[in-house]
Motif scaffolding. Structure first.
Motif, PDB file in Angstrom:
ATOM      1  N   PRO A  13       0.672  -1.023  -0.074  1.00 28.72           N
ATOM      2  CA  PRO A  13       0.027   0.029  -0.207  1.00 28.72           C
ATOM      3  C   PRO A  13       0.915   1.343  -0.089  1.00 28.72           C
ATOM      4  O   PRO A  13       1.963   1.375   0.739  1.00 28.72           O
ATOM      5  CB  PRO A  13      -0.680  -0.014   1.207  1.00 28.72           C
ATOM      6  CG  PRO A  13      -0.927  -1.852   1.233  1.00 28.72           C
ATOM      7  CD  PRO A  13       0.266  -2.164   1.072  1.00 28.72           C
ATOM      8  N   GLU A  14       0.309   2.102  -0.702  1.00 25.76           N
ATOM      9  CA  GLU A  14       1.218   3.398  -0.918  1.00 25.76           C
ATOM     10  C   GLU A  14       1.538   3.982   0.433  1.00 25.76           C
ATOM     11  O   GLU A  14       2.513   4.817   0.638  1.00 25.76           O
ATOM     12  CB  GLU A  14       0.169   4.599  -1.671  1.00 25.76           C
ATOM     13  CG  GLU A  14       1.272   5.772  -2.281  1.00 25.76           C
ATOM     14  CD  GLU A  14       2.427   5.517  -2.475  1.00 25.76           C
ATOM     15  OE1 GLU A  14       3.299   6.218  -2.225  1.00 25.76           O
ATOM     16  OE2 GLU A  14       2.736   4.496  -3.523  1.00 25.76           O
ATOM     17  N   LEU A 102      -4.054  -7.696  13.256  1.00 25.32           N
ATOM     18  CA  LEU A 102      -4.999  -8.466  12.570  1.00 25.32           C
ATOM     19  C   LEU A 102      -5.816  -9.428  13.196  1.00 25.32           C
ATOM     20  O   LEU A 102      -6.519 -10.341  12.718  1.00 25.32           O
ATOM     21  CB  LEU A 102      -4.244  -9.140  11.281  1.00 25.32           C
ATOM     22  CG  LEU A 102      -3.041 -10.091  11.877  1.00 25.32           C
ATOM     23  CD1 LEU A 102      -3.273 -11.306  12.914  1.00 25.32           C
ATOM     24  CD2 LEU A 102      -2.190 -10.702  10.685  1.00 25.32           C
ATOM     25  N   THR A 103      -5.902  -9.350  14.347  1.00 23.17           N
ATOM     26  CA  THR A 103      -6.718 -10.442  15.493  1.00 23.17           C
ATOM     27  C   THR A 103      -8.065 -10.440  15.038  1.00 23.17           C
ATOM     28  O   THR A 103      -8.542 -11.545  14.741  1.00 23.17           O
ATOM     29  CB  THR A 103      -6.552  -9.963  16.732  1.00 23.17           C
ATOM     30  OG1 THR A 103      -5.014 -10.070  17.167  1.00 23.17           O
ATOM     31  CG2 THR A 103      -7.362 -10.957  17.635  1.00 23.17           C
ATOM     32  N   SER A 290      -6.303 -12.066   6.994  1.00 20.28           N
ATOM     33  CA  SER A 290      -6.311 -10.728   7.303  1.00 20.28           C
ATOM     34  C   SER A 290      -6.535  -9.594   6.257  1.00 20.28           C
ATOM     35  O   SER A 290      -6.372  -8.722   6.490  1.00 20.28           O
ATOM     36  CB  SER A 290      -4.716 -10.196   7.976  1.00 20.28           C
ATOM     37  OG  SER A 290      -3.769 -10.413   6.804  1.00 20.28           O
ATOM     38  N   ALA A 291      -7.267 -10.185   5.119  1.00 21.38           N
ATOM     39  CA  ALA A 291      -7.546  -9.527   4.029  1.00 21.38           C
ATOM     40  C   ALA A 291      -8.615  -8.485   4.045  1.00 21.38           C
ATOM     41  O   ALA A 291      -9.715  -8.802   3.206  1.00 21.38           O
ATOM     42  CB  ALA A 291      -7.657 -10.386   2.743  1.00 21.38           C
ATOM     43  N   THR A 295      -7.079  -3.369   7.772  1.00 25.46           N
ATOM     44  CA  THR A 295      -6.051  -4.117   8.135  1.00 25.46           C
ATOM     45  C   THR A 295      -5.117  -4.388   7.444  1.00 25.46           C
ATOM     46  O   THR A 295      -3.975  -4.205   7.992  1.00 25.46           O
ATOM     47  CB  THR A 295      -6.638  -5.635   8.639  1.00 25.46           C
ATOM     48  OG1 THR A 295      -7.885  -5.390   9.597  1.00 25.46           O
ATOM     49  CG2 THR A 295      -5.620  -6.661   9.229  1.00 25.46           C
ATOM     50  N   ARG A 296      -4.881  -4.698   6.106  1.00 24.37           N
ATOM     51  CA  ARG A 296      -3.984  -4.755   5.402  1.00 24.37           C
ATOM     52  C   ARG A 296      -2.898  -3.452   5.356  1.00 24.37           C
ATOM     53  O   ARG A 296      -1.767  -3.470   5.490  1.00 24.37           O
ATOM     54  CB  ARG A 296      -3.966  -5.195   4.147  1.00 24.37           C
ATOM     55  CG  ARG A 296      -4.534  -6.904   3.914  1.00 24.37           C
ATOM     56  CD  ARG A 296      -3.213  -7.543   4.216  1.00 24.37           C
ATOM     57  NE  ARG A 296      -3.545  -9.246   4.539  1.00 24.37           N
ATOM     58  CZ  ARG A 296      -3.779  -9.728   3.494  1.00 24.37           C
ATOM     59  NH1 ARG A 296      -3.794  -9.471   2.128  1.00 24.37           N
ATOM     60  NH2 ARG A 296      -4.128 -11.175   3.579  1.00 24.37           N
ATOM     61  N   ILE A 297      -3.529  -2.188   5.401  1.00 25.02           N
ATOM     62  CA  ILE A 297      -2.843  -1.016   5.400  1.00 25.02           C
ATOM     63  C   ILE A 297      -2.146  -0.915   6.690  1.00 25.02           C
ATOM     64  O   ILE A 297      -1.163  -0.324   6.523  1.00 25.02           O
ATOM     65  CB  ILE A 297      -3.977   0.403   5.072  1.00 25.02           C
ATOM     66  CG1 ILE A 297      -4.476  -0.071   3.533  1.00 25.02           C
ATOM     67  CG2 ILE A 297      -3.237   1.530   5.313  1.00 25.02           C
ATOM     68  CD1 ILE A 297      -5.592   1.052   3.259  1.00 25.02           C
TER      69      ILE A 297
END
Length: 323
Positions: A13-14, A102-103, A290-291, A295-297
């Protein structure tokens, strides 16, 4: 003054990339679908000061032998079984990861996978889309009840506790097996600690959330599946190495257990001709625990912050701690 080289093994991510660019000369393997070839990583790491990695990369002794200037490794993941942490530590290279963030997202996916498997959602959707739905039938695509069932959680860490919390909304009886007892979970969620054998025998749903280690490799194998109920559902949202996939295939094929849902595989990406994928009673996902966008950012930014701290010779916000 020449900037230090940062190797990033995937397009991230940017928000995270912008941070890295402020602190070094960034090389990025700009591919959405493909992991950087090991040989390419070996070449790029030779003059790198920092490595930003993901779960699909193999960071072993040979790679580190080719990285004489490496000061820090940061992985955009909680798990780090793809990294030779002991070797990195021997060389004075700290390793960062992204726990905690990511829980809840992973717990959401785990429970969704449990529900999809129990109620045959993927199979039912395919049935409809393929034009097979001709009429309502009393036992058509019937699955297993979730409400009031017994849930067995192997590995009662943060994610396990969050899955158990979701299960209380379904009035499920919660059993768990862990390296150590969690009295606070027993008190707040009514979870019952038991042996692995008792958990397998009594649970309608067995959810595996143990970390990957030499002790947990093939933790679920032929003997364990045979202890489960014929009506039971097995869910793995931990690591693929924790399951003997041949044993799981045989258990599903022969009806030893009723169904399974997997978000992880021993080799990833899993081959499309893997025997497990031929089974109608398996729901398979491409490691998306975790997608969620949010969360991924957050994971990407935290991994960048770990890396930057390492370059500054500061303590990493979240450094891998092993015995």
């Amino acid at each position: 003054m020449k900037q230090k080289k940062i190797v990033v093994t995937r397009n991230i991510p940017e928000e995270a990339m912008a941070l890295l660019k402020e602190h070094g000369n960034v090389y990025v393997w700009d591919s959405v679908d493909n992991v950087i070839p090991y040989e390419t990583l070996v070449e790029e790491i030779k003059d790198a000061a920092a490595l930003y990695t993901i779960v699909g990369d193999r960071i072993d002794k040979n790679l580190l032998d080719h990285a004489p200037h490496l000061e820090v490794i940061s992985t955009m993941a909680v798990g780090y079984d793809n990294i030779d942490v002991a070797e990195a530590r021997r060389r004075g290279i700290p390793v960062g990861h992204t726990p905690g963030i990511l829980t809840e997202t992973t717990a959401d996916l785990t429970f969704a996978l449990l529900m999809a498997t129990a109620r045959r959602l993927v199979e039912s959707s395919d049935y409809l889309r393929q034009g097979q739905w001709k009429s309502w039938s009393p036992m058509l695509l019937t699955g297993q009840d979730i409400y009031g069932a017994t849930l067995g959680i192997i590995g009662m860490g943060r994610i396990g506790e969050s899955v158990a919390r979701r299960a209380t909304g379904f009035d499920m009886k919660i059993l768990y097996h862990n390296r150590s007892r969690r009295p606070e979970v027993e008190e707040t969620l009514g979870a019952v600690y038991c042996s692995m054998e008792d958990l397998l025998k009594k649970s309608d749903f067995v959810v595996l959330l143990a970390p990957a280690s030499s002790e947990t490799r093939h933790l679920m194998g032929e003997a364990e599946f045979k202890q489960m109920k014929p009506s039971a559902v097995f869910i793995n949202a931990s690591r693929g190495s924790n399951v003997d996939e041949e044993a799981l295939y045989n258990a599903l094929r022969t009806g030893t257990i009723w169904g399974a849902g997997l978000d992880v595989f021993e080799t990833e990406p899993v081959a499309s001709d893997h025997p497990l994928l031929s089974l109608p009673n398996l729901v398979a996902l491409p490691h998306i625990g975790s997608a969620s966008i949010h969360t991924r950012i957050k994971m990407a930014v935290l991994a960048a912050q770990n890396l930057i701290a390492g370059l500054r010779k500061e303590p990493l916000p979240f450094e891998v701690k092993t015995k």
